[in-house]
Design a protein around this motif. Structure first.
Motif, PDB file in Angstrom:
ATOM      1  N   UNK A   1       0.700  -1.111  -0.023  1.00  9.71           N
ATOM      2  CA  UNK A   1      -0.024  -0.094   0.177  1.00  9.71           C
ATOM      3  C   UNK A   1       0.651   1.329  -0.043  1.00  9.71           C
ATOM      4  N   UNK A   2       1.271   1.463  -1.338  1.00  8.34           N
ATOM      5  CA  UNK A   2       2.316   2.798  -1.257  1.00  8.34           C
ATOM      6  C   UNK A   2       1.998   3.805  -2.079  1.00  8.34           C
ATOM      7  N   UNK A   3       0.762   4.105  -2.257  1.00  7.11           N
ATOM      8  CA  UNK A   3       0.147   5.138  -3.141  1.00  7.11           C
ATOM      9  C   UNK A   3       0.483   6.691  -2.659  1.00  7.11           C
ATOM     10  N   UNK A   4       0.975   7.513  -3.418  1.00  7.74           N
ATOM     11  CA  UNK A   4       1.128   8.747  -2.958  1.00  7.74           C
ATOM     12  C   UNK A   4      -0.046   9.309  -2.230  1.00  7.74           C
ATOM     13  N   UNK A   5       0.123  10.280  -1.186  1.00 11.78           N
ATOM     14  CA  UNK A   5      -0.396  10.868  -0.305  1.00 11.78           C
ATOM     15  C   UNK A   5      -1.027   9.849   0.975  1.00 11.78           C
TER      16      UNK A   5
ATOM     17  N   UNK B   1      -4.919  11.099  10.813  1.00 11.29           N
ATOM     18  CA  UNK B   1      -4.083  11.670   9.770  1.00 11.29           C
ATOM     19  C   UNK B   1      -5.200  11.649   8.807  1.00 11.29           C
ATOM     20  N   UNK B   2      -5.228  12.883   7.974  1.00  9.67           N
ATOM     21  CA  UNK B   2      -5.949  13.018   6.798  1.00  9.67           C
ATOM     22  C   UNK B   2      -5.425  12.703   5.670  1.00  9.67           C
ATOM     23  N   UNK B   3      -5.589  11.236   5.051  1.00  6.39           N
ATOM     24  CA  UNK B   3      -4.988  10.694   4.092  1.00  6.39           C
ATOM     25  C   UNK B   3      -6.069  10.598   2.804  1.00  6.39           C
ATOM     26  N   UNK B   4      -5.480   9.845   1.798  1.00  7.84           N
ATOM     27  CA  UNK B   4      -6.576   9.693   0.894  1.00  7.84           C
ATOM     28  C   UNK B   4      -7.770   8.668   1.221  1.00  7.84           C
ATOM     29  N   UNK B   5      -7.645   7.986   2.239  1.00  5.17           N
ATOM     30  CA  UNK B   5      -8.639   7.321   3.354  1.00  5.17           C
ATOM     31  C   UNK B   5      -9.784   8.065   3.417  1.00  5.17           C
ATOM     32  N   UNK B   6      -9.599   9.127   3.893  1.00  7.68           N
ATOM     33  CA  UNK B   6     -10.443  10.082   4.271  1.00  7.68           C
ATOM     34  C   UNK B   6     -11.090  10.869   3.080  1.00  7.68           C
ATOM     35  N   UNK B   7     -10.738  10.750   1.792  1.00  4.57           N
ATOM     36  CA  UNK B   7     -11.227  11.280   0.708  1.00  4.57           C
ATOM     37  C   UNK B   7     -11.856  10.054  -0.344  1.00  4.57           C
TER      38      UNK B   7
END
Length: 324
Positions: free
Chosen positions: A33-37, A227-233
């Protein structure tokens, strides 16, 4: 390494990697799981400055290439290998391990970071609920198949490590629902419950892996923090986070919940779990803010009986048993 070294809530992954640069040198590390952001990318970025090899994984070749290119722009000497991996598929996991095994090098550190959080109910091709499959059963199988590679890295002075990125969310509910794991039912499925169960399973697996390996592999779990990451989007997750008050109606982080970490701060604990030599005599530990925080683990996620049962049930689900 000085025992005076201290880490805090705001310590960054860069700072931890710099502190443990001698421990990282010469190591082969695999991060899922190494996607940017995301914190997996940040973990890979800082480790790549010192490691012998960093294997990054994901299910999208395009996103993997972008991660590799971004790291190499900053760290031209980084030795990065890309690996396609879908943790919801046993077949994909086995294919990925076959590719890894073509490299004769041992694996010093496996970081199980990838997760499919708050997804709608679906069954995988192997008949499992997708969130528990991707976040627990898949990483369990992946770790099992990579165990020989990990064991090959062991020496009289070095014990290979497996890191499971869990979450404070492990404490929600009552822990792993074994019926949901073995007999998934869409009528009983609740996204946040499945998430909490998967994160509880991560902690229990680290505890039991450390126990069963009898000193041959040290496993750790951790809470990276808010942390506000891509999961939160993620469109699937946003309504859940809003309902819980984690996100505001406009989709931004709720500041009333306390200080949110940056991605570099969130990835720090992963790097510490992977390389802090002071953890050598603390197998199975749970970390928060880059230090041991076993007292923060909910009872259902630290119960040895639960850990043993989960291990046995998961071995049945994958149809294989670990060998050390």
């Amino acid at each position: 390494m000085s025992t005076e070294l201290t880490f805090t809530y705001t310590t960054t992954a860069e700072e931890v990697a710099t502190a443990f640069s001698e421990e990282i040198k010469g190591k082969n590390v695999l991060i899922t799981g190494t996607s940017i952001n995301g914190i997996g990318f940040e973990t890979a970025r800082v480790i790549a400055k010192y490691a012998k090899l960093v294997v990054i994984t994901g299910y999208s070749e395009e996103r993997l290439k972008l991660s590799e290119e971004t790291i190499k722009k900053e760290v031209p000497q980084a030795n990065i290998h890309r690996l396609i991996l879908d943790l919801s598929s046993f077949a994909s996991i086995r294919k990925a391990v076959e590719l890894i095994n073509t490299n004769p090098e041992p694996l010093h550190v496996l970081i199980n970071n990838a997760a499919a959080s708050f997804v709608d109910f679906t069954l995988t091709e192997d008949g499992l609920e997708t969130q528990l499959a991707t976040d627990h059963v898949g990483p369990f199988l992946f770790t099992k198949l990579l165990a020989p590679k990990l064991l090959a890295a062991g020496t009289p002075t070095y014990t290979p490590r497996v890191v499971f990125v869990s979450s404070e969310g492990h404490s929600f509910g009552t822990g792993v629902d074994f019926d949901a794991l073995t007999k998934p039912d869409p009528a009983k499925y609740v996204k946040i419950n499945a998430y909490a169960q998967a994160k509880s399973a991560n902690i229990l697996t680290a505890i039991e892996l450390s126990k069963r390996s009898k000193g041959k592999i040290n496993a750790y779990s951790l809470n990276p923090g808010g942390i506000f990451t891509n999961i939160h989007q993620n469109p699937n997750a946003i309504p859940v986070f809003k309902a819980m008050g984690i996100l505001l109606p406009d989709g931004k982080p709720n500041p009333e919940l306390g200080q949110w970490k940056t991605i570099p701060e969130g990835a720090a604990t992963t790097v510490a779990a992977a390389f802090d030599p002071r953890l050598n005599d603390k197998p199975g530990a749970y970390l928060e803010n880059s230090v041991v925080a076993n007292e923060k683990v909910a009872a259902h996620s630290s119960d040895p009986a639960n850990a043993e049962k989960l291990w046995n049930v998961t071995e049945k689900l994958i149809g294989e048993t670990f060998a050390f």
